[in-house]
Design a protein around this motif. Structure first.
Motif, PDB file in Angstrom:
ATOM      1  N   THR A 138     -11.416  11.364  -6.029  1.00 49.72           N
ATOM      2  CA  THR A 138     -12.014  12.589  -5.702  1.00 49.72           C
ATOM      3  C   THR A 138     -12.822  13.133  -6.531  1.00 49.72           C
ATOM      4  N   LYS A 139     -13.604  14.467  -6.274  1.00 45.02           N
ATOM      5  CA  LYS A 139     -14.182  15.182  -7.325  1.00 45.02           C
ATOM      6  C   LYS A 139     -13.633  16.438  -7.577  1.00 45.02           C
ATOM      7  N   PHE A 140     -13.033  16.797  -6.528  1.00 45.74           N
ATOM      8  CA  PHE A 140     -12.310  18.357  -6.259  1.00 45.74           C
ATOM      9  C   PHE A 140     -10.928  18.305  -6.263  1.00 45.74           C
ATOM     10  N   ILE A 141     -10.215  17.873  -5.192  1.00 49.16           N
ATOM     11  CA  ILE A 141      -8.950  17.914  -5.046  1.00 49.16           C
ATOM     12  C   ILE A 141      -7.953  16.855  -6.048  1.00 49.16           C
ATOM     13  N   ASN A 142      -7.262  17.478  -6.551  1.00 52.14           N
ATOM     14  CA  ASN A 142      -6.090  16.546  -7.001  1.00 52.14           C
ATOM     15  C   ASN A 142      -4.932  17.477  -7.184  1.00 52.14           C
TER      16      ASN A 142
ATOM     17  N   PRO B 271      -2.578  28.541   4.195  1.00 54.88           N
ATOM     18  CA  PRO B 271      -3.897  29.154   4.104  1.00 54.88           C
ATOM     19  C   PRO B 271      -4.091  29.079   2.721  1.00 54.88           C
ATOM     20  N   PHE B 272      -5.333  28.550   2.574  1.00 61.86           N
ATOM     21  CA  PHE B 272      -5.986  28.957   1.089  1.00 61.86           C
ATOM     22  C   PHE B 272      -7.492  28.975   1.192  1.00 61.86           C
ATOM     23  N   SER B 273      -8.009  29.186   0.025  1.00 59.20           N
ATOM     24  CA  SER B 273      -9.464  29.575   0.135  1.00 59.20           C
ATOM     25  C   SER B 273     -10.079  29.021  -1.046  1.00 59.20           C
ATOM     26  N   VAL B 274     -11.495  28.426  -0.983  1.00 60.79           N
ATOM     27  CA  VAL B 274     -11.966  28.003  -2.123  1.00 60.79           C
ATOM     28  C   VAL B 274     -13.567  28.578  -2.257  1.00 60.79           C
TER      29      VAL B 274
ATOM     30  N   TYR C 229     -16.920  20.309  -2.551  1.00 56.22           N
ATOM     31  CA  TYR C 229     -15.651  21.302  -2.822  1.00 56.22           C
ATOM     32  C   TYR C 229     -15.303  21.414  -1.343  1.00 56.22           C
ATOM     33  N   TYR C 230     -16.126  21.649  -0.262  1.00 56.41           N
ATOM     34  CA  TYR C 230     -15.730  21.957   1.133  1.00 56.41           C
ATOM     35  C   TYR C 230     -15.089  20.708   1.955  1.00 56.41           C
ATOM     36  N   HIS C 231     -15.876  19.443   1.683  1.00 51.70           N
ATOM     37  CA  HIS C 231     -15.171  18.664   2.600  1.00 51.70           C
ATOM     38  C   HIS C 231     -13.934  18.165   1.898  1.00 51.70           C
ATOM     39  N   GLU C 232     -13.924  17.914   0.668  1.00 48.88           N
ATOM     40  CA  GLU C 232     -12.496  17.457   0.166  1.00 48.88           C
ATOM     41  C   GLU C 232     -11.387  18.622   0.493  1.00 48.88           C
ATOM     42  N   SER C 233     -11.837  19.734   0.227  1.00 48.05           N
ATOM     43  CA  SER C 233     -10.782  20.880   0.772  1.00 48.05           C
ATOM     44  C   SER C 233     -10.399  20.809   2.077  1.00 48.05           C
ATOM     45  N   LEU C 234     -11.020  20.722   2.874  1.00 50.10           N
ATOM     46  CA  LEU C 234     -10.865  20.352   4.397  1.00 50.10           C
ATOM     47  C   LEU C 234     -10.060  19.058   4.700  1.00 50.10           C
ATOM     48  N   VAL C 235     -10.366  18.231   4.074  1.00 52.76           N
ATOM     49  CA  VAL C 235      -9.908  16.657   4.642  1.00 52.76           C
ATOM     50  C   VAL C 235      -8.140  16.385   3.706  1.00 52.76           C
ATOM     51  N   HIS C 236      -8.497  16.412   2.298  1.00 54.56           N
ATOM     52  CA  HIS C 236      -7.096  15.755   1.603  1.00 54.56           C
ATOM     53  C   HIS C 236      -6.039  16.246   1.662  1.00 54.56           C
ATOM     54  N   PRO C 237      -6.108  17.787   1.671  1.00 53.30           N
ATOM     55  CA  PRO C 237      -4.528  18.354   1.676  1.00 53.30           C
ATOM     56  C   PRO C 237      -3.888  18.020   3.055  1.00 53.30           C
ATOM     57  N   ALA C 238      -4.531  18.238   4.369  1.00 55.00           N
ATOM     58  CA  ALA C 238      -3.955  17.434   5.483  1.00 55.00           C
ATOM     59  C   ALA C 238      -3.566  15.831   5.263  1.00 55.00           C
TER      60      ALA C 238
END
Ligand code: SAM
Length: 287
Positions: A262-266, A220-223, A62-71
């Motif tokens: 991915t498992k979280f971000i799309n 900004p966003f939050s998960v 949840y954390y690592h995909e949200s930190l990396v893939h948007p950027a």
């Protein structure tokens, strides 16, 4: 801090979550911080630094995909990526999924966290430390960036929280944000975790306002991360367009073209994350 068979996650200044530890694998002080690795029922293995859960086996994606893939998807062609912190190696793992990446430099201050992660957190790094595109540097991220004489397309700050151990605090300050802006290429993108804004609004606000001062677009966003016990804040700052300018189809298209699974971000999830509450649009101030 492990207390007998329990471990405590410090959520706020006076709010805690008690997690039962089945097994304590590591409990030691490095030169910089108190390091614990424990096995738990619901979260599997957990890494804790100075009483703050860094990530757990069950929800680290949840954390690592949200930190990396948007950027990474925001940048049209990310070749050179710098990670500040990132001890577990999971941020590196997600960065390396993008086939465009030629070089990923990870700079962590604490050799012991990296060594313990290598030994105990295999499913986090999944071999990323040994990828030929990887370079691991053991150094303070601030010192490293200050004397940097090359530019990066994407910088990911996977540091301990702005209100956590002293070692990371200077990297969230305005002077350092200015320097990060300087070492990014023309369409460079920065991503940072920003801790728990509900519990630490002033630290969050300071960081967000510094980013808004230097970057053209700030998203900004939050998960919600179950093992943290709070909704974790993230901020993506770009010298070019922001995430709002990418369509759902473009996000999915870039992930697919670069071979990222991915498992979280799309596309749909990321667009939904960008739909933020009214008070939050103003950086928790000026409302
Ligand atoms: N998910 C995280 C959280 O919730 O805070 C961050 C995870 S990651 C393990 C944090 C890493 O930042 C640690 O390995 C720590 O050693 C590193 N770190 C802290 N301060 C640093 C600094 N000044 N320079 C480089 N690395 C730093």
């Amino acid at each position: 801090m492990a207390l007998g068979t329990y471990t405590i996650q410090n959520i706020g200044r006076s709010t805690y979550m008690l997690i039962k530890a089945k097994n304590i694998l590591v409990s030691k002080r490095s030169r910089y911080q108190w390091i614990e690795v424990v096995d738990t029922e619901e979260f599997g293995r957990v890494l804790i630094l100075d009483g703050l859960v860094q990530s757990s086996e069950a929800d680290e994606f949840y954390y690592h995909e949200s930190l990396v893939h948007p950027a990474m998807v925001l940048h049209p062609d990310p070749r050179k990526v710098l990670i500040l912190g990132g001890g577990e190696g999971a941020t590196l793992r997600e960065v390396l999924k993008h086939s465009t990446v030629e070089k990923a430099v990870m700079v962590d201050i604490d050799e012991e966290v990296v060594g313990i992660s290598r030994e105990y957190l295999g499913s986090w790094h999944s071999g990323a430390f040994d990828d030929p595109r990887t370079r691991i540097v053991i150094e303070d991220g601030k010192t490293f960036v200050e004397r940097l004489d090359e530019e990066f397309d994407v910088i990911v700050m996977d540091l301990t929280d702005p209100y956590g151990p002293e070692i990371a605090r200077a990297l969230y300050k305005e002077d350092f944000v200015r320097r990060l802006h300087e070492v990014l290429t023309e369409s460079g993108v920065l991503s940072t975790q920003a801790g728990a804004s509900f519990f630490y609004p002033s630290e969050y606000r300071e960081l967000r306002e510094s980013l808004e001062r230097f970057f053209r677009s700030v998203d900004p966003f939050s998960v919600w991360v179950p093992s943290f016990g709070y909704s974790c804040n993230f901020i993506v700052a770009s010298k070019g367009p922001g995430l709002g300018e990418l369509s759902e189809g473009e996000i999915d298209g870039r992930l697919k073209a670069r071979g990222v699974r991915t498992k979280f971000i799309n596309g749909k999830v990321l667009k939904a994350l960008l739909a933020i509450p009214e008070f939050y649009k103003y950086g928790l101030s000026g409302y």
